[in-house]
Every structure is written in structure tokens, then in C-alpha cells.
Design an enzyme around this catalytic site. Structure first.
Site: not given
Length: 296
Positions: A149, A173, A242, A245, A268, A277
């Protein structure tokens, strides 16, 4: 069937104080369902409608009429209100809407840059060996070849990069750290950047990516440089870090990486997030089929 709808619409106006526009919308939705029911069975009635009839209508609206889930849900809302009214008035004993689930809104598919477009971009940026040119090329390659990211890239220090092991450590995150491997080409670009940065005067910032004056690059600067370079090779509306990404994940999937591996590389929490995806790749596959197949 019309008598029951008329009394319902009068009830909405007199007792619920619904606007004229809402009442007209409800009337239209109910009439559409009535037409559908009678098209299936001329003897159909509001009392005879079953949950399966409503589900078939939903499928018809989604697949044949190509309505968005939000539009279908609005029509179902009118039908739910109507059947609650009929049940309260004692005109039906069973509410067919109780077992009907509203269709989920489709999440928009993420934008991505095709592999051929990224190959062309990396070819175009190969010749500029100024500090900014080397840095910008490295930023593009890090995003595309690791899938990290923007915030993760901005948080990188020299210690984040292990050139010997060809891997980077990023903090994602909720401060979760992960290790992402990279290849020989990216290792060479890291070395070129670090050598070019050493030649700058007054670099004091501890962050890995800096400007010509030695200060750390900012969010807007990274976003702007990505937009600038992607504009050279693609016309997609969004041109952001992004998107690179997304492009990384899509390229990995198209080249037979499994979802669990991609999930770990992207950081994730759940593989369900990564599954978007598979839809991107399938849509791309359908597009290629339409363009290439002789009997499309």
C-alpha cells in the site's frame, strides 16, 4: 388484483402520508410484478403468489432487465410493504416476501493496469537515470512487484529492505508486519536508487524514499508521480498507487499464484477479500474471448 393495489395506495396517501412520487413509484413496481405474474400464469392473484414467484421475478429483473441490485431492492421494498398491508387486512394468510432475500449490491471491480501496459511503462522509464527518474521508477516497481500500500511504502526505511535476502518488511494495517519477497530486477533498482541517493547533499531523513532536497516524499507526491506515469500507458479513470496494488494481485493470479499466497502478500485478513481478483481476472478473460474468439 387492481382493487387490492388501489386500496393499498390510498392507505399510503391517507394514513402514511407518503409523497405522490413515492406512491407512483410503488404503483409502478406493483404493476410490473403483476404483469410478470400474469405472464407466467393468467390466473395468478396476489393471494396465490409464492416466494419462488418473487425469486423468479428478481432473476428476471437482474438477468433480463439488467437492473442494478439497488433498483431491484427498491422494487422488493414496495412489494414487502404491500404484503404487510395485505396480511394486516386479512387478505392473505401467507406473506411470500418472508423467505425472499434481497440481492446484494455488486462491489465495483478494482481498476488495474494490464501486464503489457506495465511492461511498456517500465521500458519507457528505463533511460532516465537522474535521481528523480531512478526514484520514480523504483516507486512504480515496488508497488507493482510487491503489491504494498501507499502508506506502507511511505513508512519504509533503509532497514525495511534486505537486498541479500531480496525481501522487504512492511508495516500494514493495525501495525501488522509482513515480509514480501522481490526479484533480481527490483534488487538492482534498489541498489541504483541507494547509490543515487548517496550522492545527494544533506539527506537526513530516516525514510527510504526522499526528494532531491533530502526530505521524505509525501502522500500527494507519490500519488501524483504514479498518476503521471500511468497516464503514459493507460486510459483507465483511476491512476493511483492502489491501482498498482490491484495490478500486482491480478498479474499474480493470471500467472497461476494461489489465492492464499496472494492474500499473505497483500496482508489481507481474510481470503474472501482477495477473491475479488478472481472476478477481475474472469472479466478480463471474457473480454479477451470476445475480442479473439472467431465465433464470439
Amino acid at each position: 388484483m387492481e382493487l387490492w393495489t388501489d386500496s393499498f395506495l390510498e392507505y399510503l396517501e391517507a394514513e402514511r402520508n407518503y409523497s405522490l412520487a413515492t406512491i407512483e413509484s410503488y404503483a409502478k413496481d406493483l404493476a410490473e410484478f403483476q404483469d410478470f405474474m400474469e405472464g407466467q400464469n393468467p390466473d395468478a392473484s396476489w393471494a396465490s403468489a409464492q416466494s419462488d414467484d418473487v425469486r423468479e421475478w428478481v432473476i428476471y429483473l437482474l438477468d433480463e432487465q439488467r437492473l442494478a441490485a439497488s433498483s431491484v431492492n427498491r422494487k422488493l421494498s414496495a412489494l414487502r410493504s404491500f404484503y404487510k398491508y395485505l396480511r394486516r387486512m386479512g387478505r392473505v394468510s401467507v406473506n411470500p416476501m418472508e423467505k425472499v432475500t434481497a440481492p446484494k449490491k455488486r462491489k465495483p471491480l478494482p481498476h488495474f493496469v494490464r501486464e503489457s501496459e506495465m511492461d511498456r511503462l517500465l521500458e519507457l522509464t528505463k533511460e532516465d537515470r537522474s535521481f528523480v527518474g531512478i526514484r520514480d521508477r523504483l516507486v512504480l516497481m515496488v508497488f507493482y512487484e510487491t503489491g504494498i500500500r501507499r502508506a506502507e511504502l511511505l513508512g519504509m526505511t533503509d532497514a525495511s529492505v534486505d537486498l541479500a535476502a531480496r525481501q522487504i518488511k512492511v508495516t500494514g494495517k493495525r501495525n501488522k508486519q509482513r515480509i514480501v519477497p522481490f526479484g533480481e530486477e527490483l534488487a538492482r533498482e534498489f541498489e541504483a536508487y541507494l547509490n543515487a541517493r548517496e550522492e545527494l547533499q544533506g539527506v537526513k531523513d530516516p525514510m527510504l524514499f526522499v526528494n532531491e532536497n533530502g526530505a521524505a516524499v509525501t502522500e500527494s507526491q507519490v500519488s501524483n508521480l504514479v498518476k503521471k506515469y500511468l497516464s503514459m500507458v493507460t486510459t483507465i479513470e483511476k491512476k493511483s498507487p492502489h491501482v498498482l496494488r490491484h495490478s500486482f494481485a491480478t498479474a499474480m493470479l493470471n500467472n497461476h499464484a494461489d489465492l492464499t499466497s496472494i492474500q499473505k502478500l497483500l496482508g489481507h485478513e481474510s481470503v474472501a477479500t482477495t477473491e475479488i481478483y478472481t472476478h477481475v481476472s474472469f472479466e478480463d478473460l471474457k473480454s479477451e474471448y470476445k475480442n479473439a474468439h472467431p465465433r464470439r
